[in-house]
Scaffold this active site. Structure first.
Site, PDB file in Angstrom:
ATOM      1  N   GLY A 239     -43.900  75.238   5.336  1.00 23.43           N
ATOM      2  CA  GLY A 239     -43.086  76.429   5.160  1.00 23.43           C
ATOM      3  C   GLY A 239     -42.032  76.699   6.213  1.00 23.43           C
ATOM      4  N   GLY A 276     -42.716  70.079   5.160  1.00 19.24           N
ATOM      5  CA  GLY A 276     -41.919  69.279   4.234  1.00 19.24           C
ATOM      6  C   GLY A 276     -40.454  69.425   4.542  1.00 19.24           C
ATOM      7  N   ARG A 277     -39.914  70.560   4.105  1.00 15.82           N
ATOM      8  CA  ARG A 277     -38.489  70.842   4.281  1.00 15.82           C
ATOM      9  C   ARG A 277     -38.030  70.617   5.719  1.00 15.82           C
ATOM     10  NH1 ARG A 277     -35.782  74.422   0.963  1.00 15.82           N
ATOM     11  NH2 ARG A 277     -37.777  75.339   0.356  1.00 15.82           N
ATOM     12  N   ARG A 313     -30.760  72.741  -6.338  1.00 20.77           N
ATOM     13  CA  ARG A 313     -31.108  73.947  -5.592  1.00 20.77           C
ATOM     14  C   ARG A 313     -30.084  75.087  -5.732  1.00 20.77           C
ATOM     15  NH1 ARG A 313     -31.661  74.342  -0.771  1.00 20.77           N
ATOM     16  NH2 ARG A 313     -33.458  75.708  -0.806  1.00 20.77           N
ATOM     17  N   CYS A 343     -22.609  69.915 -18.546  1.00 19.56           N
ATOM     18  CA  CYS A 343     -22.160  70.942 -19.482  1.00 19.56           C
ATOM     19  C   CYS A 343     -22.983  72.210 -19.369  1.00 19.56           C
ATOM     20  CB  CYS A 343     -22.207  70.382 -20.899  1.00 19.56           C
ATOM     21  SG  CYS A 343     -21.235  68.884 -21.027  1.00 19.56           S
ATOM     22  N   TYR A 372     -36.308  68.583  -1.489  1.00 21.18           N
ATOM     23  CA  TYR A 372     -36.227  69.220  -2.805  1.00 21.18           C
ATOM     24  C   TYR A 372     -34.887  68.940  -3.494  1.00 21.18           C
ATOM     25  CZ  TYR A 372     -40.123  71.877  -0.778  1.00 21.18           C
ATOM     26  OH  TYR A 372     -41.297  72.236  -0.168  1.00 21.18           O
TER      27      TYR A 372
HETATM   28  C1  LIG Z   1     -44.513  72.586  -0.925  1.00 23.75           C
HETATM   29  C2  LIG Z   1     -45.718  72.657  -0.077  1.00 23.75           C
HETATM   30  C3  LIG Z   1     -45.637  72.362   1.290  1.00 23.75           C
HETATM   31  C4  LIG Z   1     -44.336  72.080   1.992  1.00 23.75           C
HETATM   32  O1  LIG Z   1     -43.590  73.231   2.134  1.00 23.75           O
HETATM   33  P1  LIG Z   1     -42.261  73.213   3.015  1.00 23.75           P
HETATM   34  O2  LIG Z   1     -41.743  74.579   2.916  1.00 23.75           O
HETATM   35  O3  LIG Z   1     -41.358  72.200   2.436  1.00 23.75           O
HETATM   36  O4  LIG Z   1     -42.680  72.868   4.412  1.00 23.75           O
HETATM   37  C5  LIG Z   1     -46.811  72.372   2.008  1.00 23.75           C
HETATM   38  N1  LIG Z   1     -48.007  72.659   1.416  1.00 23.75           N
HETATM   39  C6  LIG Z   1     -48.102  72.955   0.110  1.00 23.75           C
HETATM   40  C7  LIG Z   1     -49.425  73.257  -0.473  1.00 23.75           C
HETATM   41  C8  LIG Z   1     -46.966  72.957  -0.677  1.00 23.75           C
HETATM   42  O5  LIG Z   1     -47.073  73.270  -1.971  1.00 23.75           O
END
Ligand SMILES: *Cc1c(COP(=O)(O)O)cnc(C)c1O
Length: 414
Positions: A239, A276-277, A313, A343, A372
């Site tokens: 997150g 992730g992000r 996005r 389109c 993403y």
């Molecule tokens: C999507 C997700 C993440 C990664 O979230 P980021 O905001 O990209 O860091 C981590 N854990 C779970 C369970 C997720 O669904």
């Protein structure tokens, strides 16, 4: 400094001008920086260096095998949300014992595959799922390692589509129902309770919601301990946000500092993080080529060869991605929309953006497109998916071929 900066007027990554990659590989193309990707993982790891920890890269954000391999080689784990992601993570060499499996809709087949692989932990999101997992584990003769994903009911103050820890979201088990469910899991011979998990949302730009969620989890961990349930893992999810525009997301060190009071009071637990992000987002850009300039009444449009099927996005969340010309420009600025060939009026990469005037053939970089973006791409409008390139140390290589027309009909019958 970011991974993508101008050198002698040319936007470059790892010493390679992006315009050269566009010329050799074609557009649209995603370009990732090895140093940025591995650096972001290492940065988070270092922030927690004084304790037992496991950083599990969130595969769903960008799942190219070459990137997964970089994570695996660094000794990092993987946070997966499907059997397909398990398949890819294992192929790339991620240790099965470092895989956490999240998601509200795991199928029996996916559970069986993950059990057979010997993953570290299932982050279970409901009583119903726990029951099915127990049955599948019983049939396979293996005990399933489980954590409950608890919904701590904190507001992460992010886009509603990516807020996952609100009381009303579909994710996790309500905080107050967790103890009873843990007792049930602990008494189940097919399950082994190992952890406690939450993931409250994505693109968080302040530490307060993380700290609040961690605090709620700590209370629960202590309550479970009193009930005789001792955990190994405290999984605080992912997150952590990034700067797309003017956001000022916390540093890894500030994030760690905010969690420290909770973590210090639970020294025996291994902290698990699922970024992730933060890892893949700033590590990638999408290169597109300008096809046309046009204006409809007062509105100007730059039509490019990348579209919402490549990078959804902006269309999906109204997200902002900075756009920079591959070659530094002193042409006059104008306010324009950057749109693709699809389109749909929702097909735009940027709206009312101040950009230097461009001409057909110019290359534009859509910034912070590592997370993403490719992962959410599609074949909408029968558009072959873009190529992916990894830049490393002065050179680059294609890590996923551009799809061909033949790829578009693979598996179809006429
Ligand atoms: C999507 C997700 C993440 C990664 O979230 P980021 O905001 O990209 O860091 C981590 N854990 C779970 C369970 C997720 O669904």
């Amino acid at each position: 400094m970011g991974a993508f900066e101008y050198h002698e007027g040319r936007l470059s990554v790892e010493g390679v001008p992006l315009a050269r990659i566009a010329e050799e590989v074609g557009t649209p193309v995603f370009v990732y920086s090895r140093a940025a990707f591995t650096g972001a993982l290492a940065d988070l790891d270092a922030a927690f260096a004084d304790r037992r920890r496991l950083i599990c890269y969130s595969v769903k954000t960008c799942a190219n095998l070459s990137l997964l391999r970089l994570a695996a080689e660094g000794g990092f784990g993987a946070d997966i949300v499907s059997g397909g992601e398990l398949f890819k993570a294992l192929k790339a060499g991620v240790a099965p014992g470092k895989v956490v499996f999240s998601g509200v809709g795991k199928t029996e087949r996916e559970m069986a595959e993950a059990l057979a692989a010997g993953i570290m932990m299932f982050n279970v999101e409901s009583a119903a799922e726990l029951e099915v997992l127990s049955r599948v584990a019983g049939q396979s003769g293996r005990r399933a390692p489980v954590a409950l994903r608890v919904n701590p009911a904190v507001d992460p103050q992010t886009h509603p589509y990516i807020a996952t820890g609100l009381q009303t979201s579909k994710f996790g088990v309500p905080h107050d129902e967790a103890p009873a469910l843990y007792l049930r899991a602990a008494a189940d011979p097919h399950l082994r309770v190992v952890g406690l998990d939450c993931h409250i949302g994505s693109q968080l730009t302040s530490v307060a919601p993380f700290a609040a969620a961690a605090e709620r989890l700590r209370a629960l961990a202590l309550e479970l301990r009193q009930a005789g349930i001792n955990l190994e893992y405290l999984d605080l999810g992912g997150g952590l946000g990034i700067c797309y525009n003017a956001e000022e997301p916390p540093t890894a060190a500030a994030y760690a500092a905010a969690l420290r009071p909770v973590l210090d009071s639970l020294p025996e637990l291994t902290v698990v993080l699922e970024p992730g992000r933060r890892v893949s987002g700033p590590s990638g850009v999408l290169l597109v080529k300008v096809l046309y300039n046009k204006s409809n009444g007062p509105r100007r449009f730059v039509v490019v060869d990348g579209a919402m099927n490549d990078l959804i996005r902006p269309s999906l969340y109204g997200a902002y991605h900075a756009i920079r010309p591959a070659l530094e420009s002193d042409r006059p600025m104008e306010v324009t929309d950057v749109v693709g060939p699809i389109c749909e009026s929702g097909d735009f990469l940027a709206r009312e953006r101040h950009l230097p005037q461009v001409a057909p053939g110019d290359i534009l970089a859509v910034m912070d497109a590592g997370a993403y973006c490719y992962a959410m791409s599609s074949n909408y409008n029968a558009r072959p998916r873009a190529a992916e390139v990894l830049a490393e140390n002065g050179s680059f290589r294609v890590i996923r071929l551009r799809e061909t027309y033949e790829d578009l009909i693979r598996g179809e019958t006429a």
